[in-house]
Scaffold this motif. Structure first.
Motif, PDB file in Angstrom:
ATOM      1  N   MET A  24      10.875  48.575  58.122  1.00  0.00           N
ATOM      2  CA  MET A  24      10.956  49.197  59.443  1.00  0.00           C
ATOM      3  C   MET A  24      12.025  48.556  60.316  1.00  0.00           C
ATOM      4  SD  MET A  24       7.221  50.447  60.664  1.00  0.00           S
ATOM      5  CE  MET A  24       6.374  48.888  60.683  1.00  0.00           C
ATOM      6  N   LYS A  56      -1.197  48.928  60.534  1.00  0.00           N
ATOM      7  CA  LYS A  56      -0.975  50.241  59.942  1.00  0.00           C
ATOM      8  C   LYS A  56      -1.688  50.342  58.588  1.00  0.00           C
ATOM      9  CE  LYS A  56       2.710  53.501  59.118  1.00  0.00           C
ATOM     10  NZ  LYS A  56       2.604  53.540  57.661  1.00  0.00           N
ATOM     11  N   VAL A  57      -1.566  49.297  57.789  1.00  0.00           N
ATOM     12  CA  VAL A  57      -2.233  49.294  56.491  1.00  0.00           C
ATOM     13  C   VAL A  57      -3.733  49.484  56.674  1.00  0.00           C
ATOM     14  CG1 VAL A  57      -2.848  47.829  54.536  1.00  0.00           C
ATOM     15  CG2 VAL A  57      -0.486  47.906  55.329  1.00  0.00           C
ATOM     16  N   ARG A 107       3.117  39.681  61.403  1.00  0.00           N
ATOM     17  CA  ARG A 107       3.073  40.999  60.748  1.00  0.00           C
ATOM     18  C   ARG A 107       2.007  41.861  61.406  1.00  0.00           C
ATOM     19  NH1 ARG A 107      -1.260  40.108  57.582  1.00  0.00           N
ATOM     20  NH2 ARG A 107      -1.714  37.912  57.406  1.00  0.00           N
ATOM     21  N   ILE A 108       1.960  41.767  62.715  1.00  0.00           N
ATOM     22  CA  ILE A 108       0.940  42.462  63.490  1.00  0.00           C
ATOM     23  C   ILE A 108       0.909  43.956  63.189  1.00  0.00           C
ATOM     24  CG2 ILE A 108       0.207  43.074  65.829  1.00  0.00           C
ATOM     25  CD1 ILE A 108       1.477  40.525  66.808  1.00  0.00           C
ATOM     26  N   LEU A 109       2.005  44.628  63.511  1.00  0.00           N
ATOM     27  CA  LEU A 109       2.002  46.090  63.435  1.00  0.00           C
ATOM     28  C   LEU A 109       1.809  46.634  62.031  1.00  0.00           C
ATOM     29  CD1 LEU A 109       4.426  47.976  65.741  1.00  0.00           C
ATOM     30  CD2 LEU A 109       1.957  48.095  65.540  1.00  0.00           C
ATOM     31  N   PRO A 110       2.626  46.184  61.064  1.00  0.00           N
ATOM     32  CA  PRO A 110       2.453  46.750  59.732  1.00  0.00           C
ATOM     33  C   PRO A 110       1.054  46.501  59.151  1.00  0.00           C
ATOM     34  CG  PRO A 110       4.151  45.042  59.743  1.00  0.00           C
ATOM     35  CD  PRO A 110       3.776  45.293  61.140  1.00  0.00           C
ATOM     36  N   THR A 111       0.476  45.322  59.405  1.00  0.00           N
ATOM     37  CA  THR A 111      -0.866  45.080  58.879  1.00  0.00           C
ATOM     38  C   THR A 111      -1.854  46.034  59.528  1.00  0.00           C
ATOM     39  OG1 THR A 111      -0.228  42.770  58.831  1.00  0.00           O
ATOM     40  CG2 THR A 111      -2.488  43.260  58.266  1.00  0.00           C
ATOM     41  N   GLN A 138       6.775  46.212  54.653  1.00  0.00           N
ATOM     42  CA  GLN A 138       6.945  47.288  55.627  1.00  0.00           C
ATOM     43  C   GLN A 138       7.678  46.810  56.875  1.00  0.00           C
ATOM     44  OE1 GLN A 138       3.258  49.387  56.350  1.00  0.00           O
ATOM     45  NE2 GLN A 138       4.047  50.948  54.958  1.00  0.00           N
ATOM     46  N   SER A 198       9.465  40.725  64.145  1.00  0.00           N
ATOM     47  CA  SER A 198       8.571  40.158  63.137  1.00  0.00           C
ATOM     48  C   SER A 198       9.361  39.479  62.038  1.00  0.00           C
ATOM     49  CB  SER A 198       7.714  41.258  62.502  1.00  0.00           C
ATOM     50  OG  SER A 198       6.689  41.637  63.362  1.00  0.00           O
ATOM     51  N   PRO A 248       2.344  44.717  54.069  1.00  0.00           N
ATOM     52  CA  PRO A 248       2.802  44.769  55.466  1.00  0.00           C
ATOM     53  C   PRO A 248       4.109  44.019  55.705  1.00  0.00           C
ATOM     54  CG  PRO A 248       0.577  43.861  55.332  1.00  0.00           C
ATOM     55  CD  PRO A 248       0.991  44.147  53.955  1.00  0.00           C
TER      56      PRO A 248
END
Lengths: 293, 284
Positions: A38, B137-138, B131-135, A34, A269, A31
């Motif tokens: 992103m 998503k994972v 890393r709220i969103l990407p985690t 990512q 982030s 993440p």
């Protein structure tokens, strides 16, 4: 420092590390990668195409007066939380170190807020200060103070600072107490014999000897205010009124999860990651120093 | 032990500490009182400051029915169960994976040892919040949304616990390892029969810290569950508070809040020594 005597299996250590590394790779590094990826991409409104935009998302953020305001707001919020949590904690620790009778009792009660979830701490304070039902809001009204955190941004900010500081006093108290207990008693007695008063002893002996603890706590409190107060803010104000209590972490959440703006949320982030890395580096530099003195 | 002079200004520390107790305990007391009142009594200003017998009803309703309102909360029974599962899985999961990875790093030499250690260490700098969103998503890609696995697995890595155990393992005397080897004990045998028993106090210390950490999770469960029946109690309390259109069932919210406080407070009070040790050891 390494051990002299070890086991010589070849495969076993990898097996032992595997579970932790798997979780770390899948839920931390992937993440985080990512997020970085992103943050340099722009996604169209339907999430169908992505284009590489370089640092455009970051530029946009730093040109956005709203974001800069959030940045300053976060710094003020964190500073206020740190001060409001450190000063009383130091005072209580100084006093707790002196009492003999009831010491355990005092400590037991004073550490309770540590066990309470930030969001729950938020609810406790929200209720006490609620203009319609809160007892403290009622007292304030009696005193002629116009109080409404639902409408007034400053009132809301004050409320989340108090709730956040209340929760953190316990932690600081325990560390100050440990710090005080490690100050050699002989030093303080010598000062007393030389006729130093309480204030002078505090200023010339206790406070300087406590400064490593204080510095460490300052960093920890700032990290806490930056990241761990999400629950408090979400429960008490949801970032409102009119974004008056929106701090950086809350904005990442809001822009990403509520407004679904992936590009800016990811860029934010990444900025937060940089902040954590800097703060952690400061904290560990301090630890290194302390070990060697 | 030299005695400090207690005759002078003996009362001042107590006065200041009582102010501290008041600041600490007052919000808890108000919540407790409110949890025992009827909605009409709560709405009265000023609210009465002593508990009433209505409390029994409130707790019974909160525990087995939950709050009505826009958010149809599951009964606190379910919420407490969810929180307990999350807290225990996270706590024991973190302790288990940290114990074995610290063991691997300290008691073996192998290529990539320090690299892996640093990989674990660096996770300290990647809290969920950044890393709220990407985690999220994972977790969606792995189909773990709305499951206990999704709630707990991503939280199970622990740099702090690994660091603490590593620190402690390095103090285990070489003679013990040698003796075990001479007796023909393999590494797993040594781990189970020597290392784990020696680590008891450290494990207890980590247990307190991590249980509170797991129980108090908020952002992660908020993101990962869309079904109310999987809500943990801390998230549910926030959802029970009306946003304006519906009045809040404060008496039920307050009773649920007290129920949510009890487990972590009990742990901290019952294991106070371990708690202080855990806190001061891991953060140094």
């Amino acid at each position: 420092m390494d051990r002299r005597v070890i086991f010589s299996n070849k495969l076993l250590p990898y097996l032992l590390l595997a579970p932790q590394l798997a979780v770390t790779l899948v839920f931390f590094f992937w993440p985080a990668g990512q997020a970085i990826q992103m943050s340099v991409m722009e996604q169209d409104a339907f999430g169908l195409t992505k284009t590489f935009v370089g640092l455009a998302n970051f530029k946009e953020l730093f040109n956005d007066p709203e974001y800069l305001k959030t940045f300053w707001r976060t710094i003020i919020f964190s500073g206020a939380v740190a001060i409001c949590a450190l000063v009383p904690a130091l005072l209580f620790a100084l006093m707790a170190e002196r009492v003999v009778r009831g010491a355990t009792f005092y400590r037991t009660i004073l550490v309770l807020p540590y066990a309470i979830a930030p969001a729950v701490a938020g609810v406790l304070w929200l209720f006490m200060f609620s203009p319609s039902v809160g007892i403290v809001a009622y007292w304030l009204k009696k005193l002629g103070i116009d109080w409404n955190p639902k409408l007034d941004g400053n009132d809301a900010m004050l409320l989340v600072i108090m709730a956040a500081a209340w929760k953190q006093i316990s932690y600081n108290f325990l560390f100050f107490l440990a710090g005080l207990q490690s100050i050699p008693k002989a030093l303080l007695e010598a000062a007393s014999i030389d006729g130093a008063g309480e204030w002078r002893k505090f200023r010339t002996i206790i406070f300087p000897l406590l400064s490593p603890t204080t510095f460490f706590l300052l960093v920890v409190n700032i990290v806490y205010a930056f990241f761990d107060t999400f629950g408090i803010i979400d429960a008490v104000t949801s970032g409102g009124p009119a974004k008056a209590t929106e701090v950086l972490v809350y904005k990442v959440y809001y822009d990403g999860v509520v407004a679904l703006n992936l590009g800016t949320s990811s860029a934010q982030s990444v900025i937060l990651m940089v902040i954590v890395i800097l703060l952690t580096a400061v904290q560990f530099r301090y630890v290194e120093k302390k070990v060697h003195y | 032990m030299a005695q400090v002079d207690y005759s002078r200004s003996n009362w001042l520390p107590h006065v200041i500490l009582w102010i501290g107790l008041f600041i600490t305990a007052f919000p808890l007391y108000v919540t407790f009182v409110a949890s025992t009142l009827t909605p009409t009594e709560i709405a009265q200003t000023p609210m009465q400051m002593y508990p009433s017998l209505q409390g029994v009803d409130n707790y019974a309703t909160a525990f087995s029915k939950g709050s009505a309102g826009t958010y149809l909360s599951p009964p606190a029974m379910t919420l407490l169960f969810n929180s307990l599962i999350v807290a225990l899985v996270v706590t024991f999961g973190k302790i288990a994976v940290s114990l074995i990875s610290a063991y691997a790093v300290v008691f073996f030499r192998f290529p990539g040892r320090m690299f892996f250690f640093w990989m674990i260490f660096i996770t300290l700098m990647l809290p969920v919040e950044v890393r709220i969103l990407p985690t999220y998503k994972v977790v969606t890609d792995l189909n773990l949304i709305n499951s206990y696995a999704g709630l707990t697995l991503p939280l199970i890595a622990s740099a702090t616990a690994t660091l603490l155990f590593r620190q402690f393992f390095m103090t285990i005397p070489d003679e013990l390892v040698e003796a075990a080897k001479i007796d023909g004990a393999g590494p797993m045998r040594f781990f189970k029969d020597v290392v784990i028993p020696l680590s008891r106090t450290n494990i207890a210390a980590m247990f307190v810290i991590l249980f509170i950490y797991g129980w108090n999770q908020y952002l992660w469960p908020l993101l990962i569950t869309t079904s109310n029946s999987l809500d943990v109690i801390v998230v549910a309390i926030k959802k029970m508070i009306g946003t304006g259109a519906e009045p809040t069932d404060w008496h039920i919210v307050m009773a649920t809040t007290i129920l949510a406080l009890i487990p972590p407070v009990l742990v901290i009070v019952a294991m106070q020594k371990s708690f202080v040790k855990g806190l001061t050891d891991t953060e140094k």
